[in-house]
Scaffold this motif. Structure first.
Motif, PDB file in Angstrom:
ATOM      1  N   MET A 122       1.002  -1.218   0.017  1.00  0.00           N
ATOM      2  CA  MET A 122      -0.037   0.091   0.048  1.00  0.00           C
ATOM      3  C   MET A 122       0.893   1.300  -0.144  1.00  0.00           C
ATOM      4  O   MET A 122       0.257   2.286  -0.655  1.00  0.00           O
ATOM      5  CB  MET A 122      -0.895   0.120   1.351  1.00  0.00           C
ATOM      6  CG  MET A 122      -2.005   0.812   1.248  1.00  0.00           C
ATOM      7  SD  MET A 122      -3.109   0.587  -0.192  1.00  0.00           S
ATOM      8  CE  MET A 122      -3.767   2.445  -0.583  1.00  0.00           C
ATOM      9  N   GLU A 123       1.935   1.211   0.681  1.00  0.00           N
ATOM     10  CA  GLU A 123       2.896   2.365   0.537  1.00  0.00           C
ATOM     11  C   GLU A 123       3.348   2.443  -0.885  1.00  0.00           C
ATOM     12  O   GLU A 123       3.572   3.946  -1.043  1.00  0.00           O
ATOM     13  CB  GLU A 123       4.085   2.105   1.655  1.00  0.00           C
ATOM     14  CG  GLU A 123       3.843   1.986   2.975  1.00  0.00           C
ATOM     15  CD  GLU A 123       2.874   0.663   3.498  1.00  0.00           C
ATOM     16  OE1 GLU A 123       3.032  -0.267   2.626  1.00  0.00           O
ATOM     17  OE2 GLU A 123       2.330   0.849   4.413  1.00  0.00           O
ATOM     18  N   GLU A 124       3.816   1.520  -1.676  1.00  0.00           N
ATOM     19  CA  GLU A 124       4.413   1.847  -2.960  1.00  0.00           C
ATOM     20  C   GLU A 124       3.125   2.511  -3.607  1.00  0.00           C
ATOM     21  O   GLU A 124       3.413   3.246  -4.590  1.00  0.00           O
ATOM     22  CB  GLU A 124       4.615   0.485  -3.490  1.00  0.00           C
ATOM     23  CG  GLU A 124       5.847   0.011  -2.651  1.00  0.00           C
ATOM     24  CD  GLU A 124       6.437  -1.465  -3.369  1.00  0.00           C
ATOM     25  OE1 GLU A 124       7.375  -1.672  -3.857  1.00  0.00           O
ATOM     26  OE2 GLU A 124       5.547  -2.263  -3.065  1.00  0.00           O
ATOM     27  N   ILE A 125       2.057   1.826  -3.377  1.00  0.00           N
ATOM     28  CA  ILE A 125       0.755   2.628  -4.145  1.00  0.00           C
ATOM     29  C   ILE A 125       0.724   3.833  -4.096  1.00  0.00           C
ATOM     30  O   ILE A 125       0.339   4.684  -5.011  1.00  0.00           O
ATOM     31  CB  ILE A 125      -0.421   1.746  -4.021  1.00  0.00           C
ATOM     32  CG1 ILE A 125      -0.250   0.320  -4.704  1.00  0.00           C
ATOM     33  CG2 ILE A 125      -1.707   2.348  -4.707  1.00  0.00           C
ATOM     34  CD1 ILE A 125      -1.331  -0.657  -4.427  1.00  0.00           C
ATOM     35  N   ALA A 135       0.156   6.718 -12.605  1.00  0.00           N
ATOM     36  CA  ALA A 135       0.661   6.199 -11.243  1.00  0.00           C
ATOM     37  C   ALA A 135       0.834   4.880 -11.449  1.00  0.00           C
ATOM     38  O   ALA A 135       1.934   4.104 -11.088  1.00  0.00           O
ATOM     39  CB  ALA A 135      -0.487   6.531 -10.150  1.00  0.00           C
ATOM     40  N   ARG A 136      -0.104   3.964 -12.318  1.00  0.00           N
ATOM     41  CA  ARG A 136       0.044   2.632 -12.752  1.00  0.00           C
ATOM     42  C   ARG A 136       1.759   2.265 -13.331  1.00  0.00           C
ATOM     43  O   ARG A 136       1.969   1.249 -13.076  1.00  0.00           O
ATOM     44  CB  ARG A 136      -0.988   2.345 -13.630  1.00  0.00           C
ATOM     45  CG  ARG A 136      -1.079   0.578 -13.880  1.00  0.00           C
ATOM     46  CD  ARG A 136      -2.226   0.423 -14.486  1.00  0.00           C
ATOM     47  NE  ARG A 136      -2.579   0.931 -15.613  1.00  0.00           N
ATOM     48  CZ  ARG A 136      -3.778   0.916 -16.120  1.00  0.00           C
ATOM     49  NH1 ARG A 136      -4.843   0.444 -15.342  1.00  0.00           N
ATOM     50  NH2 ARG A 136      -4.124   1.555 -17.367  1.00  0.00           N
ATOM     51  N   ALA A 137       1.892   3.167 -14.265  1.00  0.00           N
ATOM     52  CA  ALA A 137       3.406   2.969 -15.009  1.00  0.00           C
ATOM     53  C   ALA A 137       4.326   3.336 -13.878  1.00  0.00           C
ATOM     54  O   ALA A 137       5.342   2.472 -13.874  1.00  0.00           O
ATOM     55  CB  ALA A 137       3.318   4.116 -16.125  1.00  0.00           C
ATOM     56  N   LEU A 138       4.228   4.383 -13.133  1.00  0.00           N
ATOM     57  CA  LEU A 138       5.278   4.833 -12.150  1.00  0.00           C
ATOM     58  C   LEU A 138       5.488   3.689 -11.153  1.00  0.00           C
ATOM     59  O   LEU A 138       6.775   3.219 -10.768  1.00  0.00           O
ATOM     60  CB  LEU A 138       4.802   5.991 -11.392  1.00  0.00           C
ATOM     61  CG  LEU A 138       4.813   7.323 -12.318  1.00  0.00           C
ATOM     62  CD1 LEU A 138       4.506   8.354 -11.547  1.00  0.00           C
ATOM     63  CD2 LEU A 138       6.194   7.725 -13.125  1.00  0.00           C
ATOM     64  N   LEU A 139       4.468   3.097 -10.709  1.00  0.00           N
ATOM     65  CA  LEU A 139       4.435   1.923  -9.629  1.00  0.00           C
ATOM     66  C   LEU A 139       5.483   0.767 -10.153  1.00  0.00           C
ATOM     67  O   LEU A 139       6.056  -0.005  -9.514  1.00  0.00           O
ATOM     68  CB  LEU A 139       3.244   1.295  -9.271  1.00  0.00           C
ATOM     69  CG  LEU A 139       3.323   0.479  -8.356  1.00  0.00           C
ATOM     70  CD1 LEU A 139       4.001   0.843  -7.040  1.00  0.00           C
ATOM     71  CD2 LEU A 139       1.663  -0.292  -8.251  1.00  0.00           C
ATOM     72  N   MET A 140       5.344   0.629 -11.558  1.00  0.00           N
ATOM     73  CA  MET A 140       6.346  -0.501 -12.366  1.00  0.00           C
ATOM     74  C   MET A 140       7.721  -0.228 -11.974  1.00  0.00           C
ATOM     75  O   MET A 140       8.769  -1.009 -12.164  1.00  0.00           O
ATOM     76  CB  MET A 140       5.994  -0.635 -13.897  1.00  0.00           C
ATOM     77  CG  MET A 140       4.792  -1.151 -14.070  1.00  0.00           C
ATOM     78  SD  MET A 140       4.573  -2.792 -13.977  1.00  0.00           S
ATOM     79  CE  MET A 140       5.440  -3.636 -15.003  1.00  0.00           C
ATOM     80  N   ASN A 141       8.273   1.027 -11.741  1.00  0.00           N
ATOM     81  CA  ASN A 141       9.612   1.393 -11.476  1.00  0.00           C
ATOM     82  C   ASN A 141      10.374   1.074 -12.918  1.00  0.00           C
ATOM     83  O   ASN A 141      11.570   0.224 -12.750  1.00  0.00           O
ATOM     84  CB  ASN A 141      10.373   0.763 -10.302  1.00  0.00           C
ATOM     85  CG  ASN A 141      11.569   1.594 -10.157  1.00  0.00           C
ATOM     86  OD1 ASN A 141      11.736   2.687 -10.428  1.00  0.00           O
ATOM     87  ND2 ASN A 141      12.196   0.731  -9.328  1.00  0.00           N
ATOM     88  N   PRO A 142      10.051   1.311 -14.080  1.00  0.00           N
ATOM     89  CA  PRO A 142      10.768   1.033 -15.278  1.00  0.00           C
ATOM     90  C   PRO A 142      12.097   1.469 -15.367  1.00  0.00           C
ATOM     91  O   PRO A 142      12.401   2.667 -15.065  1.00  0.00           O
ATOM     92  CB  PRO A 142       9.592   1.304 -16.334  1.00  0.00           C
ATOM     93  CG  PRO A 142       8.923   2.371 -15.772  1.00  0.00           C
ATOM     94  CD  PRO A 142       9.015   2.335 -14.350  1.00  0.00           C
ATOM     95  N   LYS A 143      12.771   0.897 -16.307  1.00  0.00           N
ATOM     96  CA  LYS A 143      14.050   1.692 -16.718  1.00  0.00           C
ATOM     97  C   LYS A 143      13.965   2.685 -17.727  1.00  0.00           C
ATOM     98  O   LYS A 143      14.642   3.575 -17.877  1.00  0.00           O
ATOM     99  CB  LYS A 143      15.187   0.547 -17.330  1.00  0.00           C
ATOM    100  CG  LYS A 143      15.355  -0.499 -16.247  1.00  0.00           C
ATOM    101  CD  LYS A 143      16.268  -0.156 -14.843  1.00  0.00           C
ATOM    102  CE  LYS A 143      16.671  -1.144 -14.295  1.00  0.00           C
ATOM    103  NZ  LYS A 143      16.063  -2.440 -14.226  1.00  0.00           N
ATOM    104  N   ILE A 144      13.040   2.452 -18.623  1.00  0.00           N
ATOM    105  CA  ILE A 144      12.627   3.388 -19.636  1.00  0.00           C
ATOM    106  C   ILE A 144      10.908   3.637 -19.368  1.00  0.00           C
ATOM    107  O   ILE A 144      10.135   2.552 -19.595  1.00  0.00           O
ATOM    108  CB  ILE A 144      12.613   2.720 -21.058  1.00  0.00           C
ATOM    109  CG1 ILE A 144      14.353   2.324 -21.349  1.00  0.00           C
ATOM    110  CG2 ILE A 144      12.369   3.643 -22.316  1.00  0.00           C
ATOM    111  CD1 ILE A 144      14.520   1.404 -22.463  1.00  0.00           C
TER     112      ILE A 144
END
Length: 500
Positions: A357-360, A402-411
């Motif tokens: 929940m903290e990451e979300i 927010a959904r994309a940022l949560l993935m913590n992508p390299k690109i």
């Protein structure tokens, strides 16, 4: 067993849908695919279930009945009684082909009806806004009438076929009585044999009548099976075959002499694109509508087939990078947002189901949507409704971000991802993302100068070509396309502020 077939085909078809490339969905409508996944599978199940049982039942009864008649009564009488059988076989083939083609037309009509219904429901706000209820009702009525007429044509055919089979079975009984009676008069068989013969022929009436049912169900099932096979035979996204073991990406991107034309189009969407992006660099892409900005994003995420040797990530041809790795380390936020009919929390965590929940919450804060969510009665447990329609356009875009940022992508690729929010909110979001983007390669695609002006490099697309590139200050000094866009947007902002 038919239910197991239903389960297997339904699951196989759904898995196939998920493995098909975007170009497939460009050519097929949702309603048609839904019809194939429901009505066609049901018809196929009936073929493998009821029709199979009836066919086996009829075959066994026919073979046993004829064998007993031949062994215990008389061969000649049996053969004469079976005279209608070849006629029934010929009629079954003739009517079977017609039932097949007409049922195909029925299923296609149902697909059109399903598609129109789905499209109307999805665009109900537009329908009501433009007061087009009568027009939609008229369109639906026409499609319904067409579907009914196609069904009537099928039923009329079936209405001819079934009585013919029944009549021929009666002819078989009449022939048995006539020829058998003659044989009794001539003392060739006993009266008891004739009674037994007519009883056996009577037993064969049901197998002969059931042929009509079996042919009808089988031809319907075959028509549906063909429609399902059309999907199963579609070309999937090819599996990556490479000797290199690629497990993660770092973010170095190189585009070399890239040209791309959409399937069926004549004009190139992108032409002679060359670009080098280093890890951690932020690239801005700007241009007029239709200049190729979104096409570039789709190719970078390999949503469309990329020509070999044109896009490289960390020195690897993008076509050699496994999809799992590409999807794990690269995220795109499209302009056209999509949210599932579930909670805000589950929508944000869609790509990372084990997120805490903290990451979300942290991702939501970066997307500047946390405060808005906390104002809802159910907060993160708020159900967003179908396609997220209970949220505004800007709120949907920020949840998607927010959904994309949560993935913590390299690109990370933002394809006009904040077009539905006002300029000030967009400025705040991008300002808050600066520290986040420093750690990864970022590509910001926008029609607003404000979104790209702080990028390390800005490229300007026009008619699929890079016509300018440089920093914000360099491009302004060039006084080219970018400068004209900047002047126009500055003037628009000035007029809006004066009106306020």
């Amino acid at each position: 067993s038919s239910m197991r077939v239903d389960y297997y085909v339904r699951e196989t078809l759904f898995e196939k849908f998920l493995r098909l490339p975007p170009k497939f969905y460009d050519r097929h409508k949702t309603g048609d695919l839904m019809a194939r996944a429901t009505n066609d599978i049901t018809a196929m199940r009936m073929m493998f279930g009821r029709a199979l049982i009836m066919a086996v039942d009829a075959s066994v009864l026919t073979v046993i009945g004829i064998s007993i008649m031949i062994r215990t009564i008389d061969l000649r009488l049996t053969l004469v009684s079976c005279i209608p059988f070849p006629v029934i076989a010929i009629l079954s083939v003739f009517f079977g082909k017609m039932i097949y083609s007409r049922f195909m037309a029925v299923q296609e009509g149902f697909s059109k009806l399903s598609d129109a219904t789905q499209e109307t429901f999805s665009g109900i706000q537009i329908v009501k806004s433009y007061v087009q209820e009568k027009g939609e009702i008229e369109k639906f009525t026409n499609l319904s009438e067409d579907y009914v007429q196609k069904n009537i044509r099928l039923v009329k055919l079936w209405g001819m076929f079934f009585p013919l089979i029944t009549a021929l079975s009666g002819v078989s009984l009449a022939i048995s009585l006539w020829y058998g009676g003659t044989m009794v008069i001539k003392n060739q068989i006993s009266l008891g044999d004739l009674i037994a013969q007519t009883s056996y022929v009577g037993m064969l009436v049901w197998p002969m009548v059931s042929i009509g049912w079996v042919v009808n169900i089988i031809e319907r099932g075959l028509a549906s099976l063909r429609r399902i096979n059309q999907i199963l035979e579609e070309e999937e996204v090819p599996e990556v075959k490479t000797k290199e073991k690629i497990v993660e990406l770092t973010g170095n991107v190189k585009i070399k002499d890239l040209n791309f034309t959409y399937p069926g189009a004549e004009v190139k969407a992108l032409e002679n694109i060359n670009l080098n992006i280093s890890k951690g660099q932020t690239i801005g892409v700007i241009g007029r509508t239709g200049s190729g900005k979104s096409t570039l994003a789709r190719l970078l995420t390999r949503l469309y087939k990329v020509p070999d040797g044109k896009i490289f990530i960390d020195g690897h041809d993008i076509n050699k990078i496994p999809y799992e790795v590409l999807r794990k380390d690269m995220a795109m936020v499209p302009q056209e947002t999509f949210l599932f009919s579930t909670t805000i929390k589950e929508n944000i965590a869609y790509g990372k189901s084990d997120a805490s929940m903290e990451e979300i919450i942290e991702a939501a804060k970066l997307a500047k949507i946390h405060d808005t969510i906390m104002n809802f009665p159910q907060k993160y447990e708020t159900i967003v409704g179908e396609r997220g329609l209970s949220l505004s356009g800007g709120q949907r875009q920020r949840v998607t971000l927010a959904r994309a940022l949560l993935m913590n992508p390299k690109i990370i690729i933002l394809d006009d991802a904040l077009s539905a929010v006002d300029a000030n909110t967009e400025r705040e979001i991008l300002e808050g993302l600066k520290s986040y983007m420093k750690q990864r390669t970022s590509i910001i695609i926008s029609h607003r100068i404000i979104a790209v002006k702080d990028a390390d490099l800005i490229i300007v697309l026009d008619n699929g070509r890079i016509v300018e590139q440089g920093t914000h200050e360099e491009l302004l000094r060039n006084e080219g396309v970018y400068y004209k866009i900047y002047k126009r947007q500055t003037l628009e902002e000035k007029i809006l502020s004066e009106n306020e």
